[in-house]
Enzyme design. Structure first.
Site, PDB file in Angstrom:
ATOM      1  N   ASP A  94     -13.800  27.705 -21.692  1.00 60.21           N
ATOM      2  CA  ASP A  94     -13.336  27.629 -20.306  1.00 60.21           C
ATOM      3  C   ASP A  94     -12.767  28.963 -19.822  1.00 60.21           C
ATOM      4  O   ASP A  94     -11.898  29.001 -18.959  1.00 60.21           O
ATOM      5  CB  ASP A  94     -12.281  26.519 -20.160  1.00 60.21           C
ATOM      6  CG  ASP A  94     -12.037  26.144 -18.713  1.00 60.21           C
ATOM      7  OD1 ASP A  94     -12.980  26.228 -17.918  1.00 60.21           O
ATOM      8  OD2 ASP A  94     -10.894  25.761 -18.385  1.00 60.21           O
ATOM      9  N   CYS A 105     -24.529   5.425 -17.895  1.00 62.61           N
ATOM     10  CA  CYS A 105     -23.496   4.771 -17.092  1.00 62.61           C
ATOM     11  C   CYS A 105     -23.964   3.421 -16.552  1.00 62.61           C
ATOM     12  O   CYS A 105     -23.131   2.562 -16.235  1.00 62.61           O
ATOM     13  CB  CYS A 105     -23.076   5.660 -15.926  1.00 62.61           C
ATOM     14  SG  CYS A 105     -22.170   7.142 -16.408  1.00 62.61           S
ATOM     15  N   CYS A 131     -22.260   0.703 -13.772  1.00 58.91           N
ATOM     16  CA  CYS A 131     -20.803   0.865 -13.725  1.00 58.91           C
ATOM     17  C   CYS A 131     -20.411   1.947 -12.723  1.00 58.91           C
ATOM     18  O   CYS A 131     -21.001   3.018 -12.668  1.00 58.91           O
ATOM     19  CB  CYS A 131     -20.273   1.227 -15.108  1.00 58.91           C
ATOM     20  SG  CYS A 131     -18.483   1.502 -15.156  1.00 58.91           S
ATOM     21  N   CYS A 174     -15.186   4.597 -12.326  1.00 60.29           N
ATOM     22  CA  CYS A 174     -14.598   5.920 -12.093  1.00 60.29           C
ATOM     23  C   CYS A 174     -14.624   6.289 -10.617  1.00 60.29           C
ATOM     24  O   CYS A 174     -13.720   6.984 -10.122  1.00 60.29           O
ATOM     25  CB  CYS A 174     -15.312   6.978 -12.928  1.00 60.29           C
ATOM     26  SG  CYS A 174     -17.080   7.125 -12.618  1.00 60.29           S
ATOM     27  N   CYS A 184      -9.853  16.070  -4.626  1.00 66.87           N
ATOM     28  CA  CYS A 184      -9.468  15.651  -5.982  1.00 66.87           C
ATOM     29  C   CYS A 184      -8.007  16.009  -6.242  1.00 66.87           C
ATOM     30  O   CYS A 184      -7.595  17.160  -6.065  1.00 66.87           O
ATOM     31  CB  CYS A 184     -10.376  16.331  -6.998  1.00 66.87           C
ATOM     32  SG  CYS A 184      -9.919  16.023  -8.716  1.00 66.87           S
ATOM     33  N   CYS A 237      -4.958  14.616 -12.871  1.00 64.99           N
ATOM     34  CA  CYS A 237      -5.164  13.204 -12.545  1.00 64.99           C
ATOM     35  C   CYS A 237      -6.169  12.658 -13.546  1.00 64.99           C
ATOM     36  O   CYS A 237      -7.269  13.197 -13.692  1.00 64.99           O
ATOM     37  CB  CYS A 237      -5.684  13.045 -11.116  1.00 64.99           C
ATOM     38  SG  CYS A 237      -6.040  11.333 -10.646  1.00 64.99           S
ATOM     39  N   CYS A 267     -10.001   8.663 -13.096  1.00 69.64           N
ATOM     40  CA  CYS A 267     -11.432   8.431 -13.269  1.00 69.64           C
ATOM     41  C   CYS A 267     -11.840   8.511 -14.742  1.00 69.64           C
ATOM     42  O   CYS A 267     -12.803   7.859 -15.158  1.00 69.64           O
ATOM     43  CB  CYS A 267     -12.253   9.394 -12.415  1.00 69.64           C
ATOM     44  SG  CYS A 267     -12.053  11.144 -12.813  1.00 69.64           S
ATOM     45  N   CYS A 271     -12.992   4.664 -17.848  1.00 70.96           N
ATOM     46  CA  CYS A 271     -14.334   4.664 -18.426  1.00 70.96           C
ATOM     47  C   CYS A 271     -14.422   3.653 -19.575  1.00 70.96           C
ATOM     48  O   CYS A 271     -13.626   3.715 -20.521  1.00 70.96           O
ATOM     49  CB  CYS A 271     -14.695   6.052 -18.926  1.00 70.96           C
ATOM     50  SG  CYS A 271     -16.341   6.157 -19.665  1.00 70.96           S
TER      51      CYS A 271
END
Length: 393
Positions: A150, A204, A207, A210, A230, A257, A260, A264
């Site tokens: 990152d 996914c 679903c 999220c 966000c 946060c 989401c 899962c």
């Protein structure tokens, strides 16, 4: 194993016995180092990655994160970042919590820090391990290597999906069958042609938990994120005041946060499959807003030493704490907001006004406003005395 010797971009490389042993050794070493997932993909990316990134940037979904636009050409193509790159080893560390982080949202006088930031900074956790593993590859194969956590324009999530570690969910975060949405990711670029892992199919299904749980409707559509809405962007990346319409939805989220991620269904496996347990610091798991609001710069730096929260800086952190104070509904915290009304930083003063007005009785607000507003020379700060406290979202 070869280094760019006539192999078609993205084509699987049939390993010889020596290469197969090397891959087995790399996987064994990765596990010993505490990595929970490993996969290999080509440095030559799919064409649609650049297209998807361009669409997001053109729509302004990156908000104030100008570095995303400035590095777009390198971000979309690993070979643009390092032309010699042939293969990319993607690695993941499971940081799944033992309890549901959404339970803390009900503790309104407690600051809610994102799960990933309750540990030591993940850059520090992973980078040394990556260097160790990359060193093994360099020694055994004579290969050039570069490691990234990152810290460079690398699209870790699509690369991890291409490497078979998981898939990008509808919330755009990588999802794994074994670890849910809780994986730190790191990358080793190499100029060696390595055997590629099978990409993971998106799983996914129908679903959309999220998407539905997001407090600010930050997903324009499945697999798309408008960062400007966000809460994690707003309370970490945004350098100015948090827009009024997002303050009440922020609740007690003072850093990041997890909503989401936390809902899962695949998370049910994450807390039970850790190779090396990452211990959250107690002081960062359920910190009292009253204590956080009292922190000066030195106290902030001490509390968040070796934590990613430290990169936020004292002013933005106190801004977030004050928004959480205003959402607490706790009259015992009025004095914490009031003490920040005269803070030297205008961003803190503005957030303090909002919190004070939300908590204090109207006669107290009127009296303090009369005392302070005439002395305020920052128009944005002064306007907080008149702004709507609960605008429609």
């Amino acid at each position: 194993m070869s280094k760019g010797a006539g192999v078609q971009p993205g084509a699987p490389v049939q390993p010889d016995a020596k290469t197969a042993r090397l891959i087995d050794d790399l996987r064994a070493r990765a596990k010993a180092l505490g990595f929970d997932a490993i996969g290999i993909t080509s440095a030559h990316t799919r064409a649609d990655w650049h297209e998807k990134l361009t669409i997001a940037l053109d729509r302004g979904w990156h908000g104030d994160m100008d570095w995303m636009a400035e590095t777009a050409s390198r971000r979309a193509a690993p070979e643009a970042l390092w032309p010699e790159a042939r293969s990319i080893i993607m690695l993941g560390v499971n940081y799944g919590p033992d309890t549901d982080p959404l339970q803390l949202l009900a503790q309104k006088s407690t600051g809610n820090i994102s799960v990933y930031a309750r540990n030591r900074d993940y850059h520090d956790i992973i980078k040394g391990r990556l260097k160790d593993l990359a060193g093994l590859l360099a020694r055994r194969a004579g290969a050039g290597v570069k490691v990234f956590v990152d810290t460079a324009p690398v699209m870790e999530k699509p690369l991890a999906a291409a490497a078979g570690i998981g898939w990008q969910g509808k919330h755009t975060v990588l999802v794994s069958r074994e670890f849910g949405s809780w994986l730190f990711l790191g990358a080793i670029f190499t100029d060696a042609d390595l055997p590629l892992s099978e990409p993971h199919a998106e799983s996914c299904g129908t679903c959309r938990r999220c998407l539905d749980v997001c407090p600010t409707n930050a997903f324009p559509a499945p697999f798309q994120l408008d960062a400007r809405k966000c809460l994690a962007y707003l309370n970490i990346e945004l350098k100015g005041q948090i827009p009024r319409q997002y303050r009440a939805p922020m609740g007690n989220r003072i850093y990041g946060c997890d909503d989401c991620l936390a809902v899962c269904p695949w998370n049910k496996f994450a807390s039970h499959t850790k190779e090396v347990k990452l211990q959250a610091r107690d002081a960062l798991t359920t910190p009292a807003l009253a204590d956080l609001a009292d922190l000066d710069d030195a106290g902030f730096r001490k509390l968040f030493a070796a934590s990613p929260v430290k990169r936020l800086g004292h002013a933005r952190f106190i801004r977030n704490v004050l928004i959480a104070l205003g959402n607490s509904g706790n009259p015992d915290l009025i004095s914490r907001a009031e003490q920040r009304l005269s803070d030297p930083d205008p961003m803190i003063r503005a957030a303090a006004i909002w919190a004070f007005r939300r908590l204090a009785p109207s006669d107290r607000v009127a009296a303090i406003r009369q005392q302070t507003q005439s002395r305020e020379h920052d128009m944005a700060v002064a306007s907080e005395w008149d702004g709507d406290l609960t605008p429609p979202f």
